[in-house]
Design a protein around this motif. Structure first.
Motif, mmCIF file in Angstrom:
data_model
loop_
_atom_site.group_PDB
_atom_site.id
_atom_site.type_symbol
_atom_site.label_atom_id
_atom_site.label_comp_id
_atom_site.label_asym_id
_atom_site.label_seq_id
_atom_site.Cartn_x
_atom_site.Cartn_y
_atom_site.Cartn_z
ATOM 1 N N MET A 36 23.096 22.369 -0.870
ATOM 2 C CA MET A 36 23.652 23.226 0.174
ATOM 3 C C MET A 36 24.827 24.024 -0.358
ATOM 4 O O MET A 36 24.963 25.227 -0.101
ATOM 5 C CB MET A 36 24.088 22.400 1.389
ATOM 6 N N GLU A 40 25.077 28.015 -0.641
ATOM 7 C CA GLU A 40 26.149 28.775 0.003
ATOM 8 C C GLU A 40 26.728 29.810 -0.954
ATOM 9 O O GLU A 40 27.022 30.950 -0.560
ATOM 10 C CB GLU A 40 27.261 27.833 0.460
ATOM 11 N N HIS A 100 21.489 26.192 7.743
ATOM 12 C CA HIS A 100 22.813 25.748 7.314
ATOM 13 C C HIS A 100 23.623 25.265 8.518
ATOM 14 O O HIS A 100 24.310 24.229 8.447
ATOM 15 C CB HIS A 100 23.546 26.879 6.607
ATOM 16 N N ASP A 104 24.929 21.518 8.650
ATOM 17 C CA ASP A 104 26.370 21.462 8.454
ATOM 18 C C ASP A 104 27.081 20.852 9.661
ATOM 19 O O ASP A 104 28.273 20.574 9.618
ATOM 20 C CB ASP A 104 26.921 22.868 8.204
ATOM 21 N N PHE A 124 16.909 24.412 0.772
ATOM 22 C CA PHE A 124 18.105 25.024 0.192
ATOM 23 C C PHE A 124 17.934 25.288 -1.305
ATOM 24 O O PHE A 124 18.461 26.272 -1.829
ATOM 25 C CB PHE A 124 19.328 24.149 0.465
#
Length: 240
Positions: A36, A40, A100, A104, A124
């Motif tokens: 992840m 990002e 996400h 998250d 991801f």
């Protein structure tokens, strides 16, 4: 006694199994957190590349609509494929942001099964690979758009003198035809040709033309200028 020993042995086996599952789950969470984070970072870089791409599109669109001969229809056809690329990127980025936001969320730290976490980690990971593959595509197309933008910005200055001559020639031809008198041979055909060439000239100004690959819009203006000259040559001149 035998039953008791069997029960204790079973507790040990199940305990080890639960510990193994817990370790596996923890490793899955660690893997998910890692991929992840990597996703990002490349997502942020892709956002920057996308912004540059869209800015180039907007700059090209800003050259349209001034009636100065910029070939709007032809350029829009070239931009259609670029817009498709942008739409595909937007779709993937939107999917990433939804995923996400889901993973998250702190509420998701309890409950997901191993297979769900594994599936999210795979998403991801694949998204990171997608971003990496899109960078050269976006950057390459952005550079092409920048070159097209520069060409379009310089085009009106190249068109202007040819365009001015063409309009002056149409005005002159109209006056010469009027001076030739109503009984001149072929008058109506010449008027029709002048009207048609005037329509072509206005279409060129509006950019409502398709340009062949081996030609430029300035060539089309010169074609109009040449046709007006041919019409003028065919108008009888008064004898003095």
């Amino acid at each position: 006694m035998r039953a008791g020993r069997t029960r204790r042995g079973g507790d040990g086996m199940w305990g080890r199994r639960r510990n193994a599952e817990a370790r596996l789950l923890m490793e899955a969470w660690d893997t998910l957190a890692y991929v992840m984070k990597a996703a990002e970072e490349v997502h942020g870089a892709l956002q920057d590349a996308r912004a540059r791409f869209e800015e180039a599109l907007d700059q090209i669109s800003a050259t349209f609509g001034f009636g100065d001969g910029v070939p709007v229809d032809s350029v829009r056809g070239q931009l259609a494929q670029s817009q498709d690329t942008l739409d595909n990127v937007d779709s993937m980025m939107s999917t990433f942001e939804e995923m996400h936001a889901t993973w998250d969320d702190s509420d998701m730290l309890v409950g997901p099964e191993f297979e769900e976490i594994k599936s999210a980690a795979e998403f991801f990971t694949e998204y990171g690979q997608y971003c990496a593959s899109m960078f050269p595509t976006l950057e390459g197309v952005t550079e092409s758009l920048a070159r097209l933008r520069d060409k379009l910005l310089g085009l009106p200055a190249k068109i202007a003198p040819i365009r001015e001559r063409a309009y002056a020639a149409i005005a002159a031809a109209t006056g010469e035809l009027a001076s030739a008198g109503p009984s001149v041979s072929g008058r109506f055909a010449m008027e029709a040709r002048l009207n048609a060439v005037g329509d072509r000239l206005r279409a060129l100004d509006a950019g409502s033309v398709e340009i062949e690959p081996d030609r430029m819009v300035t060539d089309l203006y010169r074609d109009v200028e040449t046709e007006i000259a041919e019409i003028r040559d065919s108008i009888p001149r008064p004898a003095y």
